[in-house]
Enzyme design. Structure first.
Site, PDB file in Angstrom:
ATOM      1  CG  HIS A 266     -31.559   2.512 -25.257  1.00 49.37           C
ATOM      2  ND1 HIS A 266     -30.475   1.525 -24.887  1.00 49.37           N
ATOM      3  CD2 HIS A 266     -32.771   1.985 -25.172  1.00 49.37           C
ATOM      4  CE1 HIS A 266     -31.125   0.426 -24.420  1.00 49.37           C
ATOM      5  NE2 HIS A 266     -32.569   0.741 -24.626  1.00 49.37           N
TER       6      HIS A 266
ATOM      7  CD  GLU B 225     -27.735   4.927 -26.323  1.00 48.34           C
ATOM      8  OE1 GLU B 225     -27.443   4.094 -27.149  1.00 48.34           O
ATOM      9  OE2 GLU B 225     -28.040   4.992 -25.169  1.00 48.34           O
TER      10      GLU B 225
ATOM     11  CG  ASP C 257     -30.272   5.390 -21.192  1.00 50.54           C
ATOM     12  OD1 ASP C 257     -31.459   5.696 -21.365  1.00 50.54           O
ATOM     13  OD2 ASP C 257     -30.015   4.587 -22.266  1.00 50.54           O
TER      14      ASP C 257
ATOM     15  CG  ASP D 190     -25.870   5.340 -21.501  1.00 51.08           C
ATOM     16  OD1 ASP D 190     -25.531   4.168 -21.013  1.00 51.08           O
ATOM     17  OD2 ASP D 190     -26.309   5.778 -22.470  1.00 51.08           O
TER      18      ASP D 190
END
Length: 241
Positions: free
Chosen positions: A153, A9, A158, A7
């Site tokens: 998040h 960001e 995640d 994941d």
């Protein structure tokens, strides 16, 4: 089989608008089991967040100011994922951003798909739950994955949640193993029937019984046109309606 649940960001929704990766989180699976190995890195983006993006992650430029740029962590990141199958939720988003980061380092770095294969867990979820919400939070609720601690998040958090979701989403029936089951013992019994002593009895049909049988056969013949007791080729006469 080695898989990496990944994941990222970012500073915004589109890398084409100059947005950058600010965090990468990875969880390693081998033969569908977590190994305990993870990769987690915050990255200095050298640009501001788009409106709302910082609130989603809880990150800020002040927090990222002393973190390394992507160029400084690229080799370690690529070494961690090399040769694996990446499991990514909405893979086009993360792969697009990471390919953009690699392109900024020059042609020698190529792109992700030259190093790994990619499985999009969002597409898997849509196939299994068509027409339903398939966000990570929705899948956690549906598949019984505890995400109560997910307030913001975060790439590593995640990725950890996605690893649980992916394993639940793709869990199939294991081999039942009928071949390993022991063959049940078959009980064999030999039964010897005693023969009656003396001569066997002879039954004689009485005249009234023969008459009753003939009447019954005739009634069946009138209704059905034929009777099982009739000889083959006997004429068929149906009773008028």
């Amino acid at each position: 089989m080695r898989q990496i649940v990944l994941d990222t960001e970012t500073t915004g929704l589109e890398w084409k608008k100059g947005n950058r990766v600010v965090e990468i989180g990875c969880v390693e699976l081998v033969e569908r089991r977590p190994t305990g190995r993870t990769y987690h890195q915050y990255i200095k983006p050298d640009r501001d967040f788009e409106q709302g993006a910082a609130e989603v992650t809880g990150l800020s430029l002040e927090f990222l100011a002393d973190k390394p740029p992507f160029a400084d962590i690229a080799d370690a990141f690529l070494e961690f994922i090399e040769g694996a199958e990446l499991i990514i939720h909405n893979a086009a988003f993360d792969v697009g951003f990471l390919d953009n980061e690699l392109s900024l380092l020059g042609p020698d770095y190529g792109n992700l798909r030259q190093r790994v294969t990619v499985e999009d867990s969002l597409l898997l979820a849509r196939q299994r739950y068509p027409g339903q919400r398939n966000s990570l939070d929705a899948l956690c609720r549906r598949l019984g994955v505890d995400n109560a601690h997910r307030q913001l998040h975060g790439a590593l958090l995640d990725a950890q949640l996605l690893a649980e979701v992916y394993l639940a989403l793709t869990a199939g029936q294991h081999e039942i193993g009928f071949g390993a089951m022991a063959e049940p013992e078959r009980a064999t019994r030999h039964v010897v029937l005693a023969q009656p002593a003396g001569a066997r009895p002879v039954l004689v049909v009485q005249a009234d019984e023969l008459a009753a049988h003939a009447a019954r056969v005739e009634a069946i013949r009138k209704k059905a046109g034929v009777c099982l007791w009739d000889p083959v080729g006997a004429p068929v006469e149906l009773e008028p309606a």
